[in-house]
Design an enzyme around this catalytic site. Sequence first.
Site, PDB file in Angstrom:
ATOM      1  N   LYS A  22       0.832  -1.212   0.000  1.00  0.00           N
ATOM      2  CA  LYS A  22       0.000   0.000   0.000  1.00  0.00           C
ATOM      3  C   LYS A  22       0.862   1.256   0.000  1.00  0.00           C
ATOM      4  O   LYS A  22       0.635   2.181  -0.781  1.00  0.00           O
ATOM      5  CB  LYS A  22      -0.887  -0.025   1.254  1.00  0.00           C
ATOM      6  CG  LYS A  22      -1.510   1.299   1.621  1.00  0.00           C
ATOM      7  CD  LYS A  22      -2.373   1.193   2.868  1.00  0.00           C
ATOM      8  CE  LYS A  22      -1.648   1.319   4.194  1.00  0.00           C
ATOM      9  NZ  LYS A  22      -1.263   2.693   4.579  1.00  0.00           N
ATOM     10  N   ASN A  23       1.870   1.286   0.899  1.00  0.00           N
ATOM     11  CA  ASN A  23       2.633   2.519   1.070  1.00  0.00           C
ATOM     12  C   ASN A  23       3.655   2.756  -0.040  1.00  0.00           C
ATOM     13  O   ASN A  23       4.309   3.799  -0.077  1.00  0.00           O
ATOM     14  CB  ASN A  23       3.309   2.538   2.447  1.00  0.00           C
ATOM     15  CG  ASN A  23       2.285   2.694   3.559  1.00  0.00           C
ATOM     16  OD1 ASN A  23       1.111   2.986   3.302  1.00  0.00           O
ATOM     17  ND2 ASN A  23       2.706   2.494   4.801  1.00  0.00           N
ATOM     18  N   ARG A  93      -4.761  10.253   5.052  1.00  0.00           N
ATOM     19  CA  ARG A  93      -3.773  11.328   5.157  1.00  0.00           C
ATOM     20  C   ARG A  93      -2.798  11.340   3.986  1.00  0.00           C
ATOM     21  O   ARG A  93      -2.291  12.388   3.614  1.00  0.00           O
ATOM     22  CB  ARG A  93      -2.954  11.152   6.432  1.00  0.00           C
ATOM     23  CG  ARG A  93      -3.744  11.129   7.676  1.00  0.00           C
ATOM     24  CD  ARG A  93      -2.823  10.907   8.836  1.00  0.00           C
ATOM     25  NE  ARG A  93      -1.734  11.870   8.802  1.00  0.00           N
ATOM     26  CZ  ARG A  93      -1.819  13.096   9.267  1.00  0.00           C
ATOM     27  NH1 ARG A  93      -2.900  13.514   9.829  1.00  0.00           N
ATOM     28  NH2 ARG A  93      -0.795  13.916   9.177  1.00  0.00           N
ATOM     29  N   CYS A 117      -4.655  12.262  13.829  1.00  0.00           N
ATOM     30  CA  CYS A 117      -5.340  10.994  13.621  1.00  0.00           C
ATOM     31  C   CYS A 117      -5.140  10.123  14.847  1.00  0.00           C
ATOM     32  O   CYS A 117      -4.496  10.535  15.817  1.00  0.00           O
ATOM     33  CB  CYS A 117      -4.887  10.309  12.337  1.00  0.00           C
ATOM     34  SG  CYS A 117      -3.367   9.418  12.462  1.00  0.00           S
ATOM     35  N   ARG A 122       0.655  14.163  13.838  1.00  0.00           N
ATOM     36  CA  ARG A 122       1.083  14.026  12.448  1.00  0.00           C
ATOM     37  C   ARG A 122       1.043  15.316  11.626  1.00  0.00           C
ATOM     38  O   ARG A 122       0.319  15.415  10.622  1.00  0.00           O
ATOM     39  CB  ARG A 122       0.297  12.907  11.757  1.00  0.00           C
ATOM     40  CG  ARG A 122       0.449  11.574  12.462  1.00  0.00           C
ATOM     41  CD  ARG A 122      -0.257  10.461  11.770  1.00  0.00           C
ATOM     42  NE  ARG A 122       0.457   9.990  10.602  1.00  0.00           N
ATOM     43  CZ  ARG A 122       0.040   8.992   9.830  1.00  0.00           C
ATOM     44  NH1 ARG A 122      -1.087   8.389  10.101  1.00  0.00           N
ATOM     45  NH2 ARG A 122       0.747   8.611   8.787  1.00  0.00           N
ATOM     46  N   ASP A 306       5.107   0.316  12.110  1.00  0.00           N
ATOM     47  CA  ASP A 306       3.921  -0.367  11.570  1.00  0.00           C
ATOM     48  C   ASP A 306       3.852  -1.837  11.982  1.00  0.00           C
ATOM     49  O   ASP A 306       2.882  -2.527  11.674  1.00  0.00           O
ATOM     50  CB  ASP A 306       3.887  -0.254  10.035  1.00  0.00           C
ATOM     51  CG  ASP A 306       3.539   1.155   9.583  1.00  0.00           C
ATOM     52  OD1 ASP A 306       3.074   1.956  10.413  1.00  0.00           O
ATOM     53  OD2 ASP A 306       3.739   1.457   8.386  1.00  0.00           O
ATOM     54  N   ARG A 398      -8.326  -1.023   4.977  1.00  0.00           N
ATOM     55  CA  ARG A 398      -7.459   0.004   4.400  1.00  0.00           C
ATOM     56  C   ARG A 398      -6.111  -0.580   4.009  1.00  0.00           C
ATOM     57  O   ARG A 398      -5.432  -0.018   3.138  1.00  0.00           O
ATOM     58  CB  ARG A 398      -7.205   1.127   5.417  1.00  0.00           C
ATOM     59  CG  ARG A 398      -8.418   1.950   5.725  1.00  0.00           C
ATOM     60  CD  ARG A 398      -8.029   3.147   6.530  1.00  0.00           C
ATOM     61  NE  ARG A 398      -6.829   3.755   5.966  1.00  0.00           N
ATOM     62  CZ  ARG A 398      -5.960   4.499   6.626  1.00  0.00           C
ATOM     63  NH1 ARG A 398      -6.158   4.724   7.901  1.00  0.00           N
ATOM     64  NH2 ARG A 398      -4.914   5.007   6.041  1.00  0.00           N
TER      65      ARG A 398
HETATM   66  N1  EPU Z   1       6.294  14.442  11.233  1.00  0.00           N
HETATM   67  C1  EPU Z   1       6.397  15.778  11.561  1.00  0.00           C
HETATM   68  N2  EPU Z   1       6.350  16.694  10.540  1.00  0.00           N
HETATM   69  C2  EPU Z   1       6.219  16.330   9.242  1.00  0.00           C
HETATM   70  C3  EPU Z   1       6.112  14.973   8.931  1.00  0.00           C
HETATM   71  C4  EPU Z   1       6.164  14.041   9.953  1.00  0.00           C
HETATM   72  O1  EPU Z   1       6.503  16.152  12.721  1.00  0.00           O
HETATM   73  O2  EPU Z   1       6.176  17.203   8.381  1.00  0.00           O
HETATM   74  C5  EPU Z   1       6.369  13.421  12.311  1.00  0.00           C
HETATM   75  C6  EPU Z   1       5.115  12.587  12.428  1.00  0.00           C
HETATM   76  O3  EPU Z   1       4.132  13.224  13.220  1.00  0.00           O
HETATM   77  C7  EPU Z   1       5.653  11.310  13.039  1.00  0.00           C
HETATM   78  C8  EPU Z   1       7.052  11.204  12.414  1.00  0.00           C
HETATM   79  O4  EPU Z   1       7.368  12.496  11.963  1.00  0.00           O
HETATM   80  O5  EPU Z   1       5.759  11.471  14.418  1.00  0.00           O
HETATM   81  C9  EPU Z   1       7.191  10.249  11.246  1.00  0.00           C
HETATM   82  O6  EPU Z   1       6.116  10.424  10.350  1.00  0.00           O
HETATM   83  P1  EPU Z   1       6.234  10.162   8.785  1.00  0.00           P
HETATM   84  O7  EPU Z   1       6.048  11.463   8.079  1.00  0.00           O
HETATM   85  O8  EPU Z   1       7.436   9.364   8.459  1.00  0.00           O
HETATM   86  O9  EPU Z   1       4.938   9.274   8.536  1.00  0.00           O
HETATM   87  P2  EPU Z   1       4.038   9.312   7.244  1.00  0.00           P
HETATM   88  O10 EPU Z   1       4.893   9.581   6.066  1.00  0.00           O
HETATM   89  O11 EPU Z   1       2.861  10.175   7.478  1.00  0.00           O
HETATM   90  C10 EPU Z   1       4.324   6.792   6.611  1.00  0.00           C
HETATM   91  C11 EPU Z   1       3.402   5.615   6.434  1.00  0.00           C
HETATM   92  C12 EPU Z   1       2.882   5.173   7.785  1.00  0.00           C
HETATM   93  C13 EPU Z   1       4.071   4.799   8.662  1.00  0.00           C
HETATM   94  C14 EPU Z   1       5.036   5.985   8.763  1.00  0.00           C
HETATM   95  C15 EPU Z   1       6.295   5.692   9.538  1.00  0.00           C
HETATM   96  C16 EPU Z   1       2.495   6.007   4.224  1.00  0.00           C
HETATM   97  C17 EPU Z   1       1.321   6.357   3.389  1.00  0.00           C
HETATM   98  N3  EPU Z   1       2.311   5.997   5.553  1.00  0.00           N
HETATM   99  O12 EPU Z   1       3.535   7.825   7.206  1.00  0.00           O
HETATM  100  O13 EPU Z   1       2.085   4.022   7.569  1.00  0.00           O
HETATM  101  O14 EPU Z   1       3.642   4.448   9.949  1.00  0.00           O
HETATM  102  O15 EPU Z   1       5.414   6.424   7.444  1.00  0.00           O
HETATM  103  O16 EPU Z   1       6.962   4.624   8.974  1.00  0.00           O
HETATM  104  O17 EPU Z   1       3.553   5.707   3.710  1.00  0.00           O
HETATM  105  C18 EPU Z   1       0.332   2.500   7.980  1.00  0.00           C
HETATM  106  O18 EPU Z   1       0.554   1.995   6.871  1.00  0.00           O
HETATM  107  O19 EPU Z   1      -0.414   1.953   8.837  1.00  0.00           O
HETATM  108  C19 EPU Z   1       0.965   3.772   8.326  1.00  0.00           C
HETATM  109  C20 EPU Z   1       0.510   4.561   9.300  1.00  0.00           C
END
Ligand code: EPU
Length: 420
Positions: A22-23, A93, A117, A122, A306, A398
């Site tokens: 998915k990701n 998101r 969320c 996030r 995850d 999802r």
């Molecule tokens: N963060 C910030 N500022 C930003 C971006 C992130 O403070 O601008 C913080 C977040 O709040 C979090 C940390 O940085 O505490 C890491 O977040 P990240 O941005 O890496 O997460 P994401 O890109 O929103 C993706 C996956 C998630 C997975 C995370 C971490 C996708 C679509 N989602 O989320 O997947 O947990 O990376 O590996 O790729 C899932 O599949 O269940 C899922 C939640």
Amino acid sequence: MDTIVIEGGAALRGVVPVSGAKNAALPVFAATLLAPGRYLIENVPDLRDIRTIAALLVELGAAARLAAPGVWEVDTSGANHFEAPYDLVKTMRASCLVLGPLTARLGRARVSLPGGCAIGERPIDQHLKGLEALGASIAIEHGYVEAARSRRLTGARALMDLITVTGTMNVMMAATLAEGRTVIENAAREPEVAALADFLNAMGARVTGAGTPEIVIEGVDALRPANTRIIPDRIEAGTYMTAAAITGGEVTVEGIDPALVANITGKLHEIGCVIKEGAHGVTVGAPEVIRSVNVNTAPYPGFPTDMQAQIMALLAVGDGASVITETIFENRFMHVAELRRMGADIHVHGATATVRGVASLSGAPLMATDLRASASLVLAGLAAEGRTTISRVYHLDRGYERLEEKLRVLGARIQRDPGQ
Ligand code: EPU
């Protein structure tokens, strides 16, 4: 609403094929906005989030259809709208992945700002900071991020204050069409980032270093459509491996590259599982005794957040006390209260959960709260004595393709009861 009903106690045995990730698929769909034309995307899992990103592309003026099982045809020739509305972003998101591509190609993006969320606040400040470094102007108005550029984006140094997966992807996608060189420092190293870079390069981009903390993008004037195949889902694979361990069985996850899941199999090995890695997959055999271990989640190649909930379910029936520290999300222990209702002995202090293994869990009615928390409840239900019912299963839909069917093939007694 649907409910999942599990009669626990069956040891899972057999072979289960891994689905596409998915990701990895979501950013590929978003990246098609960078060049108008027709794309074929293969090995796409049949999931609610995929239908959401396809609906978003359609909202933006593209065409997206399932051409064959697992194969999506996307045509972005008509994609000239720039607004990702609240109704779509609030359900997923990752919709904010269109921010970079739209700003780069159309010069403008209006994307609903995702709210907090279940697993944490996030924010997307790093995505915005990166786009600003490339010369975009950013404003937040009426709950929307408005990104715009008056001229072509310009290559720049983009230093991420923290490691963010989709933030790295957004800046990388935008930089492909910028003038000159962009260097993303402190970039996420997840395999999904590297897979996106491969896709962008197939479209004519010049990206190097993806999979390392420093990604270099030499901007090009235009990109062209390309076809691609989505990489296997390492978290789905890890979930089935953990299912083998918690039920006392042996499962081969077919189609997963052992290197992709080394951070998961390494931990399962420490716990006592027997791991066999082959060219076509990974086999996990349950340990005699589930040994207690400590787990710290960390960005790749660390132990994935995850998989934190699933490994906690396993350690809940382990021997002794384990300490699990969640370093990525501030509120990712929603499964704890439900596991405790099954008899687990888990105490949370801030970002740390202390798990004292119990001899067995007992089936109970449970509520799913987010995708991976739901997966941990399924694992706990498979191992528990008696019946477990899980409601709010739309969270599972999802991210896990044909979950009950795959588990049933392995011998699980699991079914879905359609709700009234
Ligand atoms: N963060 C910030 N500022 C930003 C971006 C992130 O403070 O601008 C913080 C977040 O709040 C979090 C940390 O940085 O505490 C890491 O977040 P990240 O941005 O890496 O997460 P994401 O890109 O929103 C993706 C996956 C998630 C997975 C995370 C971490 C996708 C679509 N989602 O989320 O997947 O947990 O990376 O590996 O790729 C899932 O599949 O269940 C899922 C939640």
